[in-house]
Design a protein around this motif. Structure first.
Motif, short mmCIF file in Angstrom:
data_model
loop_
_atom_site.label_atom_id
_atom_site.label_comp_id
_atom_site.label_asym_id
_atom_site.label_seq_id
_atom_site.Cartn_x
_atom_site.Cartn_y
_atom_site.Cartn_z
N ALA A 188 -5.19 25.95 19.34
CA ALA A 188 -4.44 27.09 18.81
C ALA A 188 -3.02 26.69 18.43
O ALA A 188 -2.50 27.08 17.38
CB ALA A 188 -4.42 28.22 19.84
N VAL A 189 -2.36 25.91 19.29
CA VAL A 189 -0.99 25.49 19.00
C VAL A 189 -0.97 24.53 17.81
O VAL A 189 -0.10 24.62 16.93
CB VAL A 189 -0.34 24.83 20.24
N SER A 190 -1.94 23.62 17.74
CA SER A 190 -1.98 22.66 16.63
C SER A 190 -2.21 23.36 15.30
O SER A 190 -1.79 22.87 14.25
CB SER A 190 -3.07 21.61 16.87
N ASN A 191 -2.87 24.52 15.34
CA ASN A 191 -3.13 25.30 14.12
C ASN A 191 -2.01 26.30 13.82
O ASN A 191 -2.14 27.10 12.88
CB ASN A 191 -4.46 26.04 14.23
N GLY A 192 -0.94 26.29 14.63
CA GLY A 192 0.20 27.15 14.37
C GLY A 192 0.03 28.59 14.80
O GLY A 192 0.81 29.46 14.39
N LEU A 193 -0.98 28.87 15.63
CA LEU A 193 -1.20 30.25 16.06
C LEU A 193 -0.22 30.68 17.14
O LEU A 193 0.00 31.89 17.34
CB LEU A 193 -2.64 30.41 16.57
N PHE A 194 0.34 29.73 17.88
CA PHE A 194 1.32 30.02 18.92
C PHE A 194 2.47 29.01 18.82
O PHE A 194 2.28 27.88 18.35
CB PHE A 194 0.69 29.91 20.31
N ALA A 195 3.64 29.43 19.29
CA ALA A 195 4.81 28.55 19.24
C ALA A 195 4.66 27.37 20.18
O ALA A 195 5.19 26.29 19.93
CB ALA A 195 6.07 29.35 19.57
N ALA A 196 3.96 27.59 21.30
CA ALA A 196 3.79 26.54 22.31
C ALA A 196 2.65 26.93 23.23
O ALA A 196 2.14 28.05 23.18
CB ALA A 196 5.08 26.35 23.11
N GLY A 197 2.27 26.00 24.10
CA GLY A 197 1.19 26.29 25.04
C GLY A 197 1.23 25.35 26.23
O GLY A 197 1.86 24.29 26.18
N GLY A 198 0.54 25.74 27.29
CA GLY A 198 0.53 24.96 28.53
C GLY A 198 -0.73 24.13 28.66
O GLY A 198 -1.83 24.55 28.28
N GLY A 199 -0.57 22.94 29.25
CA GLY A 199 -1.71 22.06 29.51
C GLY A 199 -1.36 21.07 30.61
O GLY A 199 -0.39 21.28 31.34
N VAL A 200 -2.11 20.00 30.71
CA VAL A 200 -1.79 18.90 31.63
C VAL A 200 -1.98 17.58 30.88
O VAL A 200 -2.69 17.50 29.87
CB VAL A 200 -2.66 18.91 32.91
N GLY A 201 -1.34 16.54 31.39
CA GLY A 201 -1.35 15.26 30.72
C GLY A 201 -2.75 14.70 30.50
O GLY A 201 -3.05 14.14 29.44
N ARG A 202 -3.62 14.85 31.50
CA ARG A 202 -4.96 14.27 31.40
C ARG A 202 -5.75 14.88 30.25
O ARG A 202 -6.34 14.15 29.45
CB ARG A 202 -5.72 14.44 32.73
N THR A 203 -5.78 16.21 30.16
CA THR A 203 -6.57 16.82 29.08
C THR A 203 -5.90 16.61 27.73
O THR A 203 -6.58 16.49 26.70
CB THR A 203 -6.78 18.33 29.34
N PHE A 204 -4.57 16.53 27.71
CA PHE A 204 -3.86 16.24 26.46
C PHE A 204 -4.21 14.83 25.97
O PHE A 204 -4.50 14.62 24.79
CB PHE A 204 -2.35 16.38 26.67
N ASN A 205 -4.19 13.88 26.89
CA ASN A 205 -4.49 12.49 26.50
C ASN A 205 -5.94 12.30 26.07
O ASN A 205 -6.24 11.36 25.34
CB ASN A 205 -4.16 11.55 27.66
N ASN A 206 -6.84 13.17 26.54
CA ASN A 206 -8.25 13.07 26.18
C ASN A 206 -8.61 13.78 24.88
O ASN A 206 -9.77 13.79 24.47
CB ASN A 206 -9.13 13.64 27.31
N LEU A 207 -7.60 14.36 24.23
CA LEU A 207 -7.87 15.09 22.99
C LEU A 207 -8.32 14.16 21.87
O LEU A 207 -7.92 12.99 21.81
CB LEU A 207 -6.58 15.80 22.53
#
Length: 295
Positions: A188-207
């Motif tokens: 959603a954030v990558s598509n510009g639907l929200f200004a920002a969003g919460g996650g964790v490093g592990r799931t972010f790195n696995n994208l």
């Protein structure tokens, strides 16, 4: 003479039949003895917090559970939930015999259901992140004032509770929207639907690279004790000991290290309930935030 030969043939046939019967009886008795000596493995449901899509989780958790099942002589069945609130509801009912749960869940359901920690990652502390589109020029959290932000779920610890708590402490007003999973936040954030969003490093790195390339990390939270693998109190003491031993022993082999690496895990170590005392200190603040948002 003919009669004598026929009788001899009948006696021989009778003897063969008797021997076959005895052999079958012996095999049956041996099979029964083996079945009694080697009972079917105990089936236990292993729940995994749905930080990612169920298919993704099954792909990485399935081989690890198969390895532990074989070594511990158990039958661990992978399970998850369509979203984090459903996962929480199932924990609240004690539906999972074993569960990989976030720190907030462990503190909550240790008290409510009696789940007991088995293991946690070695030399690991959990941090959340706030991601923004790579195209934005925001450099600090103040830029998020008045914005609508995406989070996986109200009870997602590092990806939701900690970022929200820190924003509140800094008097940064925002509108939270809960989209169901970490992957949904990033998309959603990558598509510009929200200004920002919460996650964790592990799931972010696995994208996937196509999604990750559209995001950057704006801020990282303080560190807390990581997720727990915990068992429901109905699981016997002997089974708990076997599970803990096999989970810790995974790092002793190249295959086990690869299975852990597929999850982004370090080695696992025995855990104690008081390892999560730093999270218990935080819980009151996190709960009050949730109540304020619900009003």
């Amino acid at each position: 003479m003919f009669l004598m030969i026929s009788r001899a043939g009948d006696d021989c046939l009778y003897t063969v039949k008797a021997l076959l019967y005895s052999a079958l009886l012996l095999l049956f008795q041996l099979g029964t003895a083996v079945a009694k000596a080697e009972p079917l493995p105990q089936t236990l449901v292993f729940g995994v917090v749905p930080q990612q899509a169920a298919s993704t989780l099954a792909k990485v958790w399935g081989p690890l559970l198969a390895e532990v099942s074989q070594n511990a002589k158990l039958d661990l069945r992978f399970a998850t939930a369509p979203d984090i609130p459903t996962f929480e509801a199932r924990l609240a009912k004690g539906e999972y015999d074993i569960a990989y749960m976030n720190p907030h869940h462990y503190v909550q359901f240790n008290q409510a259901q009696g789940y007991q920690a088995l293991v946690k990652e070695t030399d690991k502390m959990l941090k959340g992140i706030i991601v923004v589109p790579i195209t934005t020029s925001d450099k600090d959290l103040e830029a998020l004032k008045g914005q609508t932000l995406a989070f996986p779920a109200p009870g997602a610890f590092a990806a939701s509770m900690i970022p929200r708590a820190n924003l509140k402490q800094r008097n940064i007003d925002f509108t939270p929207v809960y989209v169901g999973s970490h992957d949904s936040v990033y998309m959603a954030v990558s598509n510009g639907l929200f200004a920002a969003g919460g996650g964790v490093g592990r799931t972010f790195n696995n994208l996937p690279a196509a999604v990750k390339s559209k995001l950057r990390i704006l801020w990282t939270t303080p560190a807390y004790t990581p997720h727990a693998i915990a068992v429901h109190p109905r699981v016997s003491a002997s089974t708990r000991v076997a599970l803990q031993g096999e989970l810790v022993a995974l790092f002793d082999s190249e295959q086990g290290q690869q299975l852990l690496s597929n999850l982004g895990f370090n080695a696992l170590e025995p855990a104690n309930d008081n390892d999560w005392d730093n999270v218990r200190t935080l819980n009151l603040g996190a709960k009050s935030i949730r109540l304020q948002e619900a009003r």
